[in-house]
Write an enzyme that holds these catalytic residues in place. Sequence first.
Site, PDB file in Angstrom:
ATOM      1  N   ARG A  35       8.038  14.951  -4.716  1.00  0.00           N
ATOM      2  CA  ARG A  35       7.435  15.581  -5.897  1.00  0.00           C
ATOM      3  C   ARG A  35       6.700  16.845  -5.496  1.00  0.00           C
ATOM      4  O   ARG A  35       5.918  16.820  -4.542  1.00  0.00           O
ATOM      5  CB  ARG A  35       6.397  14.637  -6.529  1.00  0.00           C
ATOM      6  CG  ARG A  35       6.983  13.459  -7.191  1.00  0.00           C
ATOM      7  CD  ARG A  35       6.027  12.845  -8.192  1.00  0.00           C
ATOM      8  NE  ARG A  35       4.633  12.727  -7.767  1.00  0.00           N
ATOM      9  CZ  ARG A  35       3.670  12.276  -8.560  1.00  0.00           C
ATOM     10  NH1 ARG A  35       3.946  11.936  -9.801  1.00  0.00           N
ATOM     11  NH2 ARG A  35       2.434  12.165  -8.137  1.00  0.00           N
TER      12      ARG A  35
ATOM     13  N   THR B  79       3.723  21.038  -9.740  1.00  0.00           N
ATOM     14  CA  THR B  79       4.421  20.784 -11.012  1.00  0.00           C
ATOM     15  C   THR B  79       4.762  19.304 -11.200  1.00  0.00           C
ATOM     16  O   THR B  79       5.081  18.871 -12.302  1.00  0.00           O
ATOM     17  CB  THR B  79       5.746  21.572 -11.061  1.00  0.00           C
ATOM     18  OG1 THR B  79       6.616  21.037 -10.055  1.00  0.00           O
ATOM     19  CG2 THR B  79       5.528  23.052 -10.802  1.00  0.00           C
TER      20      THR B  79
ATOM     21  N   ASP C 186      -0.878   6.793  -2.713  1.00  0.00           N
ATOM     22  CA  ASP C 186       0.437   7.352  -2.362  1.00  0.00           C
ATOM     23  C   ASP C 186       1.231   6.299  -1.581  1.00  0.00           C
ATOM     24  O   ASP C 186       0.901   5.978  -0.431  1.00  0.00           O
ATOM     25  CB  ASP C 186       0.247   8.621  -1.523  1.00  0.00           C
ATOM     26  CG  ASP C 186       1.571   9.336  -1.291  1.00  0.00           C
ATOM     27  OD1 ASP C 186       1.663  10.517  -1.642  1.00  0.00           O
ATOM     28  OD2 ASP C 186       2.515   8.702  -0.768  1.00  0.00           O
TER      29      ASP C 186
ATOM     30  N   ASP D 157       2.719   7.347   1.887  1.00  0.00           N
ATOM     31  CA  ASP D 157       1.691   7.450   2.936  1.00  0.00           C
ATOM     32  C   ASP D 157       1.209   6.076   3.376  1.00  0.00           C
ATOM     33  O   ASP D 157       0.961   5.840   4.555  1.00  0.00           O
ATOM     34  CB  ASP D 157       0.496   8.280   2.430  1.00  0.00           C
ATOM     35  CG  ASP D 157       0.811   9.767   2.434  1.00  0.00           C
ATOM     36  OD1 ASP D 157       1.796  10.174   3.077  1.00  0.00           O
ATOM     37  OD2 ASP D 157       0.064  10.518   1.773  1.00  0.00           O
TER      38      ASP D 157
HETATM   39  C1  PRP Z   1       6.568   8.977  -4.915  1.00  0.00           C
HETATM   40  C2  PRP Z   1       7.201   7.653  -5.285  1.00  0.00           C
HETATM   41  C3  PRP Z   1       8.280   8.058  -6.251  1.00  0.00           C
HETATM   42  C4  PRP Z   1       7.650   9.239  -6.963  1.00  0.00           C
HETATM   43  C5  PRP Z   1       7.165   8.784  -8.309  1.00  0.00           C
HETATM   44  O1  PRP Z   1       7.320   9.655  -3.981  1.00  0.00           O
HETATM   45  O2  PRP Z   1       7.672   6.932  -4.178  1.00  0.00           O
HETATM   46  O3  PRP Z   1       9.494   8.437  -5.643  1.00  0.00           O
HETATM   47  O4  PRP Z   1       6.542   9.663  -6.160  1.00  0.00           O
HETATM   48  O5  PRP Z   1       6.664   9.848  -9.037  1.00  0.00           O
HETATM   49  P1  PRP Z   1       7.355  10.401 -10.366  1.00  0.00           P
HETATM   50  O6  PRP Z   1       7.703   9.201 -11.192  1.00  0.00           O
HETATM   51  O7  PRP Z   1       6.275  11.248 -10.971  1.00  0.00           O
HETATM   52  O8  PRP Z   1       8.556  11.208  -9.976  1.00  0.00           O
HETATM   53  P2  PRP Z   1       6.883  11.086  -3.368  1.00  0.00           P
HETATM   54  O9  PRP Z   1       7.504  12.180  -4.155  1.00  0.00           O
HETATM   55  O10 PRP Z   1       5.394  11.101  -3.222  1.00  0.00           O
HETATM   56  O11 PRP Z   1       7.604  11.107  -1.966  1.00  0.00           O
HETATM   57  P3  PRP Z   1       7.405  10.169  -0.683  1.00  0.00           P
HETATM   58  O12 PRP Z   1       7.949   8.791  -1.043  1.00  0.00           O
HETATM   59  O13 PRP Z   1       8.237  10.857   0.333  1.00  0.00           O
HETATM   60  O14 PRP Z   1       5.951  10.119  -0.333  1.00  0.00           O
HETATM   61  N1  URA Z   2       3.641   8.516  -6.247  1.00  0.00           N
HETATM   62  C1  URA Z   2       2.861   7.632  -5.585  1.00  0.00           C
HETATM   63  O1  URA Z   2       3.131   7.291  -4.428  1.00  0.00           O
HETATM   64  N2  URA Z   2       1.785   7.146  -6.239  1.00  0.00           N
HETATM   65  C2  URA Z   2       1.482   7.472  -7.495  1.00  0.00           C
HETATM   66  O2  URA Z   2       0.481   6.973  -8.042  1.00  0.00           O
HETATM   67  C3  URA Z   2       2.309   8.396  -8.159  1.00  0.00           C
HETATM   68  C4  URA Z   2       3.400   8.895  -7.510  1.00  0.00           C
END
Ligand code: PRP
Ligand code: URA
Length: 209
Positions: free
Chosen positions: A104, A108, A200, A203
Amino acid sequence: MDNVFIMSHPLIKHKISVIRDKNTGTNEFRKLVEEIAVLMGYEALSDLPTEDVEVETPIETCMTPMIAGKKLAIVPVLRAGLGMVGGITTLVPTAKIGHIGLYRDPETHAPHEYYCKLPDPIEQRTILVVDPMLATGGSAIAAVDFIKQHGGKNIKCMFIIAAPEGLMRLHEAHPDVQIYVGQLDRELNQDAYICPGLGDAGDRIFGTK
Ligand code: PRP
Ligand code: URA
């Protein structure tokens, strides 16, 4: 809502409460995410088709059901979805695994694709998309769009925690997709994080910051 299933099992609820806790460390977090995936996967895969096959028991030969057809593809949304794959392969060790890499944008909140590969052929498989978090829904919608563009038809999505906003958006964009949610939370904050959520997920699973 048709095709939306919110879990009610106390074991799922309990384990989600533990991973919400900011004091739950990486090791325990990872283990619990996998256990929750097993419990939710058991529910989400309850309609997998079976066919009768011949088996010789020590007593006699019988016809007995086994998982049929082209079987299952698990598709984690990277990174955090990787934490749920082991739970599903515990249930279906023969499943093929695809990957959808999305992150993400911090400003945005729109998803950006960086890697996608699906098992071939995808058309005849049951496809289970896994991601711990459904926040705005942008990543999940992009993942399902990609799978459909490549011929995927029978698609289920599984999230440990969802925000109402994301659940509504995903369901509206893809009403044919079954959505399994461990816990439906209150809302998104101004940074599009789920409240109360668990922070997160990527993380916390990988110990990054
Ligand atoms: C997180 C999560 C989803 C997304 C959800 O991933 O694991 O994939 O955010 O958010 P959304 O519904 O608003 O799209 P992130 O983009 O943080 O990537 P990561 O798993 O690599 O940390
Ligand atoms: N992605 C995450 O990992 N946590 C949230 O709360 C939203 C998006």
